[in-house]
Design a protein around this motif. Structure first.
Motif, short mmCIF file in Angstrom:
data_model
loop_
_atom_site.label_atom_id
_atom_site.label_comp_id
_atom_site.label_asym_id
_atom_site.label_seq_id
_atom_site.Cartn_x
_atom_site.Cartn_y
_atom_site.Cartn_z
N PRO A 40 31.48 42.79 35.36
CA PRO A 40 31.24 43.47 36.31
C PRO A 40 29.90 44.44 36.46
CG PRO A 40 32.85 44.48 35.45
CD PRO A 40 32.77 42.97 34.70
N GLU A 41 28.92 44.36 37.87
CA GLU A 41 27.61 44.64 37.45
C GLU A 41 27.30 45.82 38.49
OE1 GLU A 41 24.32 41.27 35.99
OE2 GLU A 41 25.88 41.08 37.91
N GLU A 42 28.60 45.78 39.66
CA GLU A 42 28.78 47.38 40.46
C GLU A 42 29.61 47.42 40.76
OE1 GLU A 42 24.59 46.47 43.78
OE2 GLU A 42 26.12 44.81 43.40
N SER A 43 29.87 48.68 41.14
CA SER A 43 30.70 49.61 41.54
C SER A 43 31.48 48.38 42.23
CB SER A 43 30.84 50.73 41.87
OG SER A 43 29.91 51.06 43.30
N ASP A 44 30.68 48.13 44.14
CA ASP A 44 31.49 47.24 44.58
C ASP A 44 32.43 45.27 44.25
OD1 ASP A 44 30.87 48.32 46.85
OD2 ASP A 44 28.78 47.15 47.11
N ASP A 45 31.80 44.93 42.92
CA ASP A 45 32.27 44.28 41.81
C ASP A 45 33.98 44.94 41.55
OD1 ASP A 45 29.96 42.86 42.13
OD2 ASP A 45 29.06 43.63 40.07
N LEU A 46 33.64 46.12 41.44
CA LEU A 46 35.28 46.64 40.82
C LEU A 46 35.83 46.96 41.63
CD1 LEU A 46 34.17 49.28 38.58
CD2 LEU A 46 35.27 47.34 37.27
N TRP A 47 35.42 46.30 42.89
CA TRP A 47 36.68 46.70 44.41
C TRP A 47 37.07 45.33 44.60
CZ3 TRP A 47 39.32 49.60 47.56
CH2 TRP A 47 39.94 49.23 48.58
N ILE A 48 36.03 44.71 44.13
CA ILE A 48 36.14 43.20 44.94
C ILE A 48 37.66 42.70 43.62
CG2 ILE A 48 36.08 40.55 44.66
CD1 ILE A 48 34.87 42.20 46.84
N LEU A 49 37.52 43.22 42.56
CA LEU A 49 38.53 42.23 41.50
C LEU A 49 39.58 43.67 42.06
CD1 LEU A 49 35.86 42.77 38.44
CD2 LEU A 49 37.66 40.51 39.29
N TYR A 50 40.06 44.60 42.23
CA TYR A 50 41.09 45.59 42.37
C TYR A 50 42.13 44.49 43.65
CZ TYR A 50 43.45 48.47 45.12
OH TYR A 50 44.73 49.72 45.23
N ASN A 51 41.02 43.99 44.26
CA ASN A 51 41.91 43.17 45.73
C ASN A 51 41.70 41.66 44.98
OD1 ASN A 51 41.80 44.49 48.57
ND2 ASN A 51 39.36 45.23 47.58
N ILE A 52 41.57 41.05 44.07
CA ILE A 52 41.64 40.17 43.82
C ILE A 52 43.14 39.80 42.15
CG2 ILE A 52 40.80 37.93 41.77
CD1 ILE A 52 38.26 38.52 43.68
N ILE A 53 42.85 41.03 41.25
CA ILE A 53 43.46 40.99 40.61
C ILE A 53 45.05 41.52 41.13
CG2 ILE A 53 44.34 42.00 38.45
CD1 ILE A 53 41.47 42.47 37.84
N ASN A 54 46.65 40.57 40.86
CA ASN A 54 47.14 40.63 41.69
C ASN A 54 48.69 41.28 39.87
OD1 ASN A 54 46.61 40.72 44.36
ND2 ASN A 54 46.31 38.43 43.67
N PRO A 55 49.72 42.53 40.81
CA PRO A 55 50.89 41.80 40.07
C PRO A 55 50.96 40.51 39.30
CG PRO A 55 51.14 44.07 41.60
CD PRO A 55 50.15 42.89 41.94
N GLY A 56 51.07 39.82 37.57
CA GLY A 56 51.49 39.09 37.54
C GLY A 56 50.42 38.45 36.78
N ASP A 57 49.50 38.62 37.36
CA ASP A 57 48.41 37.85 36.66
C ASP A 57 48.05 38.72 34.86
OD1 ASP A 57 47.67 36.75 38.34
OD2 ASP A 57 45.71 38.46 39.66
N TYR A 58 47.63 38.13 34.77
CA TYR A 58 46.93 38.35 33.24
C TYR A 58 45.56 39.01 32.50
CZ TYR A 58 51.17 36.10 32.22
OH TYR A 58 52.49 35.14 32.94
N VAL A 59 45.52 39.97 32.30
CA VAL A 59 44.06 40.83 32.02
C VAL A 59 44.22 40.79 30.11
CG1 VAL A 59 42.70 42.69 31.97
CG2 VAL A 59 43.67 41.55 34.17
N THR A 60 42.90 40.70 29.80
CA THR A 60 42.25 40.56 28.72
C THR A 60 41.05 41.65 28.15
OG1 THR A 60 43.53 38.59 27.94
CG2 THR A 60 41.85 39.80 26.09
#
Length: 216
Positions: free
Chosen positions: A20-40
């Motif tokens: 992510p390069e901007e705070s808007d990127d993190l907001w988009i990721l907040y809406n994309i990453i869901n329970p059950g996904d895997y993050v490393t």
């Protein structure tokens, strides 16, 4: 947003490394990453070591990589950070398998996102952000309030608060009476934290102008 090592297809399992390069990127990721996904991602852990006398201990922070199965996430717009909580899936010396851990995703720090099923709209959102051109900031503003400081980056038509640093009294939910003033030591700690936040979020090789202001 930068996407690297893309290995996903609509309605299939896959993964991608995201920067992510901007705070808007993190907001988009907040809406994309869901329970059950895997993050490393890389993280740090506070570790206590016993001294040779067997009585006292000392603490240090160690860097490690953690892979979580996501249970929940939280976006803090003030600090422009995305917190991912989940259970650790891979053993290491400091985080037991199955234990809960929290990862903090920030701008310019890569992490890997793995989904069992990639939906079409999710891929579209990522690709749209990848093609989005980052508007470089021209001005950094540090605004001191009574109990906190805010740091802003200002570009052409864009203003983003990248950090909010609170005084120790405001963090514990209290406020000192107006007749009293913080000790010099408390002020020094606060100013050091503001300076650290400024250095973290402001690239002085690109941002050539800064403003420091106070309500007093």
């Amino acid at each position: 947003m930068k996407l690297k090592e893309k290995d996903f297809t609509v309605n299939q399992m896959g993964r991608v490394t995201i920067i992510p390069e901007e705070s808007d990127d993190l907001w988009i990721l907040y809406n994309i990453i869901n329970p059950g996904d895997y993050v490393t991602a890389d993280t740090s852990r506070k570790v206590h070591h016993q001294l040779n006398d067997g009585k006292n201990t000392t603490a240090s922070r160690v860097r490690l990589s953690v892979r979580l199965k996501v249970t929940c996430r939280d976006f803090d717009k003030d600090s422009s950070t995305l917190r991912i909580q989940g259970r650790n899936l891979e053993p290491n010396s400091y985080v037991a398998v199955g234990s809960f851990h929290t990862l903090t995703l920030e701008c310019n720090k890569p992490f890997e996102l793995h989904k069992k099923v990639w939906k079409h709209d999710v891929i579209e959102d990522l690709q749209e952000r990848e093609n989005h051109k980052v508007c470089p900031a021209k001005l950094a503003v540090t605004l001191f309030q009574q109990d906190h400081a805010e740091i802003y980056l200002i570009g052409k038509g864009v203003t983003a608060m990248v950090s909010k640093v609170e005084t120790s009294s405001s963090r514990i939910g209290g406020r000192k009476p107006s007749s009293s003033s913080p000790s010099s030591n408390t002020k020094n700690v606060f100013f050091r934290e503001v300076f650290a936040a400024f250095i973290k979020h402001v690239d002085l090789n690109k941002v050539k102008n800064t403003v420091i202001a106070s309500e007093d």
